[in-house]
Design a protein around this motif. Structure first.
Motif, PDB file in Angstrom:
ATOM      1  N   ILE A 184     -34.330 -44.854 -63.851  1.00 33.13           N
ATOM      2  CA  ILE A 184     -35.766 -44.673 -63.641  1.00 33.13           C
ATOM      3  C   ILE A 184     -36.347 -43.695 -64.656  1.00 33.13           C
ATOM      4  O   ILE A 184     -37.405 -43.942 -65.247  1.00 33.13           O
ATOM      5  N   GLU A 189     -40.193 -46.204 -59.524  1.00 32.68           N
ATOM      6  CA  GLU A 189     -39.274 -46.081 -58.380  1.00 32.68           C
ATOM      7  C   GLU A 189     -39.436 -47.261 -57.427  1.00 32.68           C
ATOM      8  O   GLU A 189     -38.440 -47.818 -56.932  1.00 32.68           O
ATOM      9  N   ASN A 248     -40.321 -45.111 -53.039  1.00 28.90           N
ATOM     10  CA  ASN A 248     -40.475 -44.038 -54.027  1.00 28.90           C
ATOM     11  C   ASN A 248     -40.192 -42.671 -53.414  1.00 28.90           C
ATOM     12  O   ASN A 248     -39.932 -42.557 -52.216  1.00 28.90           O
TER      13      ASN A 248
END
Length: 286
Positions: A158, A173, A180
Motif C-alpha cells: 500500500i 487501503e 481502511n
C-alpha cells in the motif's frame, strides 16, 4: 479478513495497561477520589514522571515546584490526567513496528500535534469539555499501526502504491484490503471500550461528511490533522486549508480567516506538549 478480526488478532500484542483501565473506571464514578487516582498513578513510574513534568511546565506557570503525585493530580484535573494516561499508554502499547513501514517518532509527533490543535480549535469553537479533543486528535490514526503490525506485507504494498501521499492512503487501503485504517481504528477503540466520540473521529476523520454524531468532534480533528500534516510537510497555510472539506467550517463555527493568524502559536503550543508526552523520562532504579 475484517477490521474486527484484525483487532482480535492483535489483542494479545496491543492492550491498554491496567493503570489506564483503573483510572478510566474510577473516573466514570460519580465521586472520583483524587487520592485514589494518585495511588493508581503512583504505581506507574513513567506516567508519574510525565505528570510531574506536565504540572511543572510553563503551561501551568506555577511559582513553586510540585513534587508529589497527589498535588499534581489536583492541579492537572481529572480530565487532563486521563488524557495524559491514555496518551502515554497508547504510545507504549505499539512497539516492534518495522521502521520501513513507519517512523514512529514522526507518527507520534503528528499525532500529538493533531491532538493539541484539536483541543485548541475546540476551545475556539466553544465546545463543551474541549480537553476530550486532545485524545481524539492524538489517536485518530491508530488504525494504521494495527495494519502495520498485523499485515506488514500488504502495508508495504500500500505504501509503495501511495508513494507517501497520505491523502490517498485510505482509498488505496480500500482497494487492497477491502477496508481502511479508519475502519480498523474504530474497531480497536470499540474493543478498548473508549467513548463514542473517539470511535467516530477514528472512523471519519478523512471523511467528516460521513459522521453522524458527534459531527463537531470529527470536523475539528479533520481541520487539525490537515494543519498538522501540512506543518510536517512544509506546506503553506493555503495548502493546508486546501485539504479541508469546506463543510466542516460550518460545523465548527470557525473560518479560515480566523484560524490562519493563530497557526504559529498553536504549533508552538504543540511543541510544549510533545516535551511532556514524547520525551523519555528518567526512571529511578528500584
Amino acid at each position: 479478513m475484517t477490521p474486527n478480526e484484525l483487532v482480535e488478532d492483535i489483542d494479545q500484542l496491543v492492550s491498554l495497561p491496567d493503570v489506564f483501565i483503573q483510572v478510566n473506571q474510577l473516573m466514570e464514578q460519580p465521586h472520583c477520589s483524587s487520592t485514589k487516582l494518585a495511588e493508581i498513578i503512583s504505581t506507574d513510574v513513567d506516567i508519574s514522571a510525565r505528570l510531574l513534568r506536565l504540572v511543572n511546565s510553563p503551561f501551568y506557570g506555577l511559582r513553586s515546584k510540585v513534587d508529589t503525585i497527589s498535588r499534581a493530580v489536583t492541579i492537572a484535573g481529572t480530565n487532563e490526567l486521563r488524557n495524559l494516561v491514555l496518551a502515554t499508554t497508547a504510545i507504549r502499547a505499539f512497539t516492534g513496528i518495522p521502521e520501513k513501514l513507519v517512523n514512529m517518532d514522526d507518527f507520534w509527533r503528528h499525532a500529538v500535534t493533531t491532538g493539541v490543535l484539536s483541543q485548541i480549535l475546540a476551545q475556539l469553537s466553544n465546545a463543551l469539555h474541549s480537553e476530550r479533543l486532545f485524545v481524539a486528535g492524538m489517536l485518530h490514526d491508530v488504525g494504521r499501526l494495527v495494519i502495520y503490525l498485523t499485515l506488514p506485507d500488504k502495508a508495504m504494498d500500500i505504501l509503495e502504491i501511495t508513494g507517501g501521499d497520505d491523502w490517498i492512503l485510505a482509498e488505496i487501503e480500500d482497494q487492497v484490503l477491502g477496508f481502511n485504517h479508519m475502519d480498523v481504528g474504530a474497531a480497536l477503540m470499540q474493543s478498548w471500550h473508549l467513548p463514542e466520540n473517539l470511535i467516530s473521529v477514528a472512523k471519519n476523520h478523512h471523511r467528516p461528511s460521513h459522521a453522524t454524531e458527534p459531527e463537531m468532534d470529527v470536523a475539528i480533528v479533520h481541520i487539525a490533522l490537515a494543519i498538522a500534516r501540512g506543518e510536517m510537510s512544509g506546506h503553506s497555510v493555503e495548502e493546508m486549508f486546501w485539504a479541508i472539506e469546506p463543510n466542516v467550517w460550518d460545523a465548527t463555527g470557525l473560518t479560515p480567516e480566523q484560524i490562519s493568524p493563530l497557526i504559529d502559536d498553536m504549533l508552538s503550543k504543540s511543541l510544549e506538549v510533545m516535551g511532556v508526552i514524547l520525551a523519555p523520562t528518567k526512571q529511578k532504579r528500584a
